[in-house]
Design an enzyme around this catalytic site. Structure first.
Site, PDB file in Angstrom:
ATOM      1  N   THR A  28       0.899  -1.300   0.183  1.00  0.00           N
ATOM      2  CA  THR A  28       0.249  -0.069   0.009  1.00  0.00           C
ATOM      3  C   THR A  28       0.955   1.221  -0.069  1.00  0.00           C
ATOM      4  O   THR A  28       0.483   2.128  -0.730  1.00  0.00           O
ATOM      5  CB  THR A  28      -1.038   0.058   1.248  1.00  0.00           C
ATOM      6  OG1 THR A  28      -0.139  -0.167   2.430  1.00  0.00           O
ATOM      7  CG2 THR A  28      -1.831  -0.992   1.179  1.00  0.00           C
ATOM      8  N   PHE A  35      -7.153  -4.795  -0.340  1.00  0.00           N
ATOM      9  CA  PHE A  35      -8.463  -5.198  -0.587  1.00  0.00           C
ATOM     10  C   PHE A  35      -9.547  -4.726   0.354  1.00  0.00           C
ATOM     11  O   PHE A  35     -10.604  -4.323   0.429  1.00  0.00           O
ATOM     12  CB  PHE A  35      -8.780  -6.617  -0.676  1.00  0.00           C
ATOM     13  CG  PHE A  35      -8.479  -7.188  -2.079  1.00  0.00           C
ATOM     14  CD1 PHE A  35      -8.328  -6.413  -3.327  1.00  0.00           C
ATOM     15  CD2 PHE A  35      -8.584  -8.616  -2.438  1.00  0.00           C
ATOM     16  CE1 PHE A  35      -7.955  -6.954  -4.545  1.00  0.00           C
ATOM     17  CE2 PHE A  35      -8.108  -9.212  -3.822  1.00  0.00           C
ATOM     18  CZ  PHE A  35      -8.009  -8.123  -4.727  1.00  0.00           C
ATOM     19  N   ARG A  36      -8.789  -4.795   1.919  1.00  0.00           N
ATOM     20  CA  ARG A  36      -9.722  -4.688   2.806  1.00  0.00           C
ATOM     21  C   ARG A  36      -9.726  -3.551   3.598  1.00  0.00           C
ATOM     22  O   ARG A  36     -10.444  -3.146   4.450  1.00  0.00           O
ATOM     23  CB  ARG A  36      -9.550  -6.167   4.005  1.00  0.00           C
ATOM     24  CG  ARG A  36     -10.186  -7.227   3.118  1.00  0.00           C
ATOM     25  CD  ARG A  36      -9.930  -8.449   4.012  1.00  0.00           C
ATOM     26  NE  ARG A  36     -10.413  -9.670   3.410  1.00  0.00           N
ATOM     27  CZ  ARG A  36      -9.769 -10.436   2.543  1.00  0.00           C
ATOM     28  NH1 ARG A  36      -8.732  -9.910   1.913  1.00  0.00           N
ATOM     29  NH2 ARG A  36     -10.495 -11.444   1.913  1.00  0.00           N
ATOM     30  N   GLN A 101       1.467 -13.469  -1.166  1.00  0.00           N
ATOM     31  CA  GLN A 101       0.349 -13.397  -1.939  1.00  0.00           C
ATOM     32  C   GLN A 101       0.124 -12.273  -3.067  1.00  0.00           C
ATOM     33  O   GLN A 101      -0.903 -12.300  -3.790  1.00  0.00           O
ATOM     34  CB  GLN A 101      -0.946 -13.032  -0.832  1.00  0.00           C
ATOM     35  CG  GLN A 101      -1.008 -14.253   0.124  1.00  0.00           C
ATOM     36  CD  GLN A 101      -2.006 -13.697   1.426  1.00  0.00           C
ATOM     37  OE1 GLN A 101      -3.043 -14.059   1.375  1.00  0.00           O
ATOM     38  NE2 GLN A 101      -1.466 -13.099   2.265  1.00  0.00           N
ATOM     39  N   ASP A 104       2.320  -8.311  -7.560  1.00  0.00           N
ATOM     40  CA  ASP A 104       2.728  -6.941  -8.196  1.00  0.00           C
ATOM     41  C   ASP A 104       4.103  -7.100  -8.636  1.00  0.00           C
ATOM     42  O   ASP A 104       4.866  -6.130  -8.961  1.00  0.00           O
ATOM     43  CB  ASP A 104       2.518  -6.159  -7.237  1.00  0.00           C
ATOM     44  CG  ASP A 104       3.044  -6.105  -5.900  1.00  0.00           C
ATOM     45  OD1 ASP A 104       4.130  -6.851  -5.499  1.00  0.00           O
ATOM     46  OD2 ASP A 104       2.322  -5.843  -4.873  1.00  0.00           O
ATOM     47  N   HIS A 119      -0.287 -16.831  -5.341  1.00  0.00           N
ATOM     48  CA  HIS A 119      -1.278 -16.367  -6.095  1.00  0.00           C
ATOM     49  C   HIS A 119      -0.796 -15.783  -7.619  1.00  0.00           C
ATOM     50  O   HIS A 119      -1.590 -15.054  -8.249  1.00  0.00           O
ATOM     51  CB  HIS A 119      -1.899 -15.131  -5.563  1.00  0.00           C
ATOM     52  CG  HIS A 119      -2.642 -15.311  -4.402  1.00  0.00           C
ATOM     53  ND1 HIS A 119      -3.166 -14.578  -3.414  1.00  0.00           N
ATOM     54  CD2 HIS A 119      -3.059 -16.645  -3.792  1.00  0.00           C
ATOM     55  CE1 HIS A 119      -3.696 -15.478  -2.270  1.00  0.00           C
ATOM     56  NE2 HIS A 119      -3.515 -16.353  -2.647  1.00  0.00           N
ATOM     57  N   CYS A 127      -2.791 -18.595 -22.233  1.00  0.00           N
ATOM     58  CA  CYS A 127      -3.904 -19.028 -22.863  1.00  0.00           C
ATOM     59  C   CYS A 127      -4.478 -19.897 -22.101  1.00  0.00           C
ATOM     60  O   CYS A 127      -3.651 -21.294 -22.071  1.00  0.00           O
ATOM     61  CB  CYS A 127      -3.738 -19.405 -24.407  1.00  0.00           C
ATOM     62  SG  CYS A 127      -5.577 -20.031 -25.175  1.00  0.00           S
ATOM     63  N   CYS A 130      -5.097 -23.417 -24.899  1.00  0.00           N
ATOM     64  CA  CYS A 130      -3.996 -24.020 -25.547  1.00  0.00           C
ATOM     65  C   CYS A 130      -2.582 -23.919 -25.026  1.00  0.00           C
ATOM     66  O   CYS A 130      -1.580 -24.545 -25.334  1.00  0.00           O
ATOM     67  CB  CYS A 130      -4.171 -23.681 -26.958  1.00  0.00           C
ATOM     68  SG  CYS A 130      -3.162 -22.380 -27.311  1.00  0.00           S
ATOM     69  N   SER A 194      -1.024  -8.702   5.720  1.00  0.00           N
ATOM     70  CA  SER A 194      -1.887  -9.653   5.551  1.00  0.00           C
ATOM     71  C   SER A 194      -3.175  -9.718   6.427  1.00  0.00           C
ATOM     72  O   SER A 194      -2.725  -9.724   7.692  1.00  0.00           O
ATOM     73  CB  SER A 194      -1.199 -11.112   5.162  1.00  0.00           C
ATOM     74  OG  SER A 194      -2.478 -11.849   4.784  1.00  0.00           O
TER      75      SER A 194
HETATM   76  P1  NAD Z   1      -5.882  -7.830   2.732  1.00  0.00           P
HETATM   77  O1  NAD Z   1      -6.225  -6.539   2.105  1.00  0.00           O
HETATM   78  O2  NAD Z   1      -6.679  -8.622   3.064  1.00  0.00           O
HETATM   79  O3  NAD Z   1      -5.203  -7.440   4.021  1.00  0.00           O
HETATM   80  C1  NAD Z   1      -4.250  -6.326   4.129  1.00  0.00           C
HETATM   81  C2  NAD Z   1      -3.945  -5.759   5.685  1.00  0.00           C
HETATM   82  O4  NAD Z   1      -2.661  -5.196   5.527  1.00  0.00           O
HETATM   83  C3  NAD Z   1      -4.916  -5.446   6.168  1.00  0.00           C
HETATM   84  O5  NAD Z   1      -5.062  -5.649   7.603  1.00  0.00           O
HETATM   85  C4  NAD Z   1      -4.367  -3.727   6.256  1.00  0.00           C
HETATM   86  O6  NAD Z   1      -4.978  -3.296   7.381  1.00  0.00           O
HETATM   87  C5  NAD Z   1      -2.856  -3.973   6.419  1.00  0.00           C
HETATM   88  N1  NAD Z   1      -2.102  -2.794   5.795  1.00  0.00           N
HETATM   89  C6  NAD Z   1      -2.458  -1.884   4.854  1.00  0.00           C
HETATM   90  N2  NAD Z   1      -1.409  -1.089   4.723  1.00  0.00           N
HETATM   91  C7  NAD Z   1      -0.517  -1.528   5.776  1.00  0.00           C
HETATM   92  C8  NAD Z   1       0.742  -0.967   5.870  1.00  0.00           C
HETATM   93  N3  NAD Z   1       1.303   0.120   5.123  1.00  0.00           N
HETATM   94  N4  NAD Z   1       1.369  -1.515   6.911  1.00  0.00           N
HETATM   95  C9  NAD Z   1       1.064  -2.643   7.643  1.00  0.00           C
HETATM   96  N5  NAD Z   1      -0.434  -3.082   7.488  1.00  0.00           N
HETATM   97  C10 NAD Z   1      -0.994  -2.555   6.295  1.00  0.00           C
HETATM   98  O7  NAD Z   1      -4.623  -8.340   1.828  1.00  0.00           O
HETATM   99  P2  NAD Z   1      -4.242  -9.843   1.876  1.00  0.00           P
HETATM  100  O8  NAD Z   1      -4.157 -10.571   3.217  1.00  0.00           O
HETATM  101  O9  NAD Z   1      -2.927  -9.871   1.165  1.00  0.00           O
HETATM  102  O10 NAD Z   1      -5.266 -10.724   0.954  1.00  0.00           O
HETATM  103  C11 NAD Z   1      -5.821  -9.990  -0.068  1.00  0.00           C
HETATM  104  C12 NAD Z   1      -5.637 -10.797  -1.424  1.00  0.00           C
HETATM  105  O11 NAD Z   1      -5.737  -9.619  -2.453  1.00  0.00           O
HETATM  106  C13 NAD Z   1      -4.504 -11.664  -1.803  1.00  0.00           C
HETATM  107  O12 NAD Z   1      -4.772 -12.701  -2.072  1.00  0.00           O
HETATM  108  C14 NAD Z   1      -3.608 -10.808  -2.615  1.00  0.00           C
HETATM  109  O13 NAD Z   1      -2.993 -11.681  -3.774  1.00  0.00           O
HETATM  110  C15 NAD Z   1      -4.780  -9.748  -3.622  1.00  0.00           C
HETATM  111  N6  NAD Z   1      -4.041  -8.355  -3.673  1.00  0.00           N
HETATM  112  C16 NAD Z   1      -2.679  -8.360  -3.943  1.00  0.00           C
HETATM  113  C17 NAD Z   1      -2.266  -6.976  -4.067  1.00  0.00           C
HETATM  114  C18 NAD Z   1      -1.023  -6.712  -4.662  1.00  0.00           C
HETATM  115  O14 NAD Z   1      -0.312  -7.793  -5.381  1.00  0.00           O
HETATM  116  N7  NAD Z   1      -0.247  -5.723  -4.338  1.00  0.00           N
HETATM  117  C19 NAD Z   1      -3.178  -5.989  -3.776  1.00  0.00           C
HETATM  118  C20 NAD Z   1      -4.465  -6.110  -3.671  1.00  0.00           C
HETATM  119  C21 NAD Z   1      -4.991  -7.193  -3.375  1.00  0.00           C
END
Ligand code: NAD
Length: 250
Positions: A28, A35-36, A101, A104, A119, A127, A130, A194
């Site tokens: 982030t 996502f959350r 997970q 990026d 992931h 594809c 094929c 996560s």
């Molecule tokens: P999640 O969104 O469920 O949880 C992210 C957690 O990180 C949250 O608890 C949030 O409060 C915390 N967070 C956010 N910014 C933070 C920071 N700067 N420092 C510390 N904590 C922080 O993410 P998840 O558990 O990875 O599950 C979501 C799914 O979405 C995964 O399957 C992933 O593959 C996918 N996803 C990936 C990306 C990416 O590749 N960057 C982005 C979005 C979603």
């Protein structure tokens, strides 16, 4: 220095096989919404729907209208201090494996040696009919050249997707096996950014705890393991991972 940072540094220093597990929260601070969190992707889209195999197969134009700008966004960001700190810990031999997970590619770009991408990754096009494989550049070129924005297989004509695992699609078996093997060997697991709600990765911390290992969680939001983790940090990952790195001998 925060006691929890010192405890985490000490645990990593004493570990025989420390494994890091990362999620969307580590990226982030590079500008990729998770996502959350508040302002995260779930407020605007339902990823179960738009990033699903069902939408890819039955509505490829809508699927690609969402994914094409996302590829540009993901290609324009840079790793942050948390990605770099993990790569530095690997370089010092203090972290033996990294399971992510994220799709990026920021861990690899920060210098991590061989991230286990459970992931998938935005590093190729393929594809599903094929098995034709192309580079990400070629996938994007095909999408941009198509009138409907949908890249197609030059062999069978079916729509192509990236290497990112979609909802409703099987996860890469080899990567999942490696993640379980690492968790089975870990005496310390550090979770960064996560919510630990997505299976099967959500099972890995329990494996470490079940064998008497140490679980450290550095994530702002709640996780199902908050009551059982021995070390629980809730600050920003880029700041706190840098602090952990500075606490350890170079
Ligand atoms: P999640 O969104 O469920 O949880 C992210 C957690 O990180 C949250 O608890 C949030 O409060 C915390 N967070 C956010 N910014 C933070 C920071 N700067 N420092 C510390 N904590 C922080 O993410 P998840 O558990 O990875 O599950 C979501 C799914 O979405 C995964 O399957 C992933 O593959 C996918 N996803 C990936 C990306 C990416 O590749 N960057 C982005 C979005 C979603």
């Amino acid at each position: 220095m925060d006691d929890d940072i010192a405890d985490l540094a000490a645990a990593l220093s004493a570990a025989e096989h420390a494994v890091v597990l990362t999620g969307a929260g580590i990226s982030t601070e590079s500008g990729i919404p998770d996502f959350r969190s508040k302002g995260g992707l779930w407020e605007k889209y339902d990823p179960f729907e738009v990033a699903s195999m069902a939408t890819f197969v039955s509505e490829p134009e809508r699927f690609w209208a969402f994914h094409r700008p996302r590829i540009d966004m993901l290609s324009s960001v840079e790793p942050n201090a948390a990605h770099r700190a993990i790569a530095a810990l690997e370089g010092r031999g203090l972290v033996k494996a990294l399971v992510t997970q994220n799709i990026d590619r920021l861990h690899a770009r920060a210098g991590s040696h061989d991230p286990i991408e459970v992931h998938g990754s935005l590093d190729r096009g393929l594809c599903i009919r094929c098995d034709q494989r192309v580079s990400l550049d070629e996938l994007v070129a095909r999408a941009d050249a198509a009138e409907d924005g949908v890249p197609r297989c030059s062999s069978c004509g079916f729509q192509m997707k990236s290497g990112v695992v979609l909802f409703g699609e099987a996860m890469p078996a080899a990567e999942i096996d490696r993640a379980y093997e690492e968790a089975a060997s870990a005496d310390v697991m550090l979770v960064v950014g996560s919510s630990l709600q997505v299976s099967p990765v959500s099972e890995l911390p329990g494996m470490v705890l079940g064998r008497g290992g140490t679980l450290a969680i550095m994530t702002e939001g709640d996780t199902p393991y908050d009551g059982s983790a021995q070390i629980r940090l809730r600050g920003r990952a880029a700041v706190q991972m840098q602090q952990v790195l500075e606490e350890l001998p170079g």
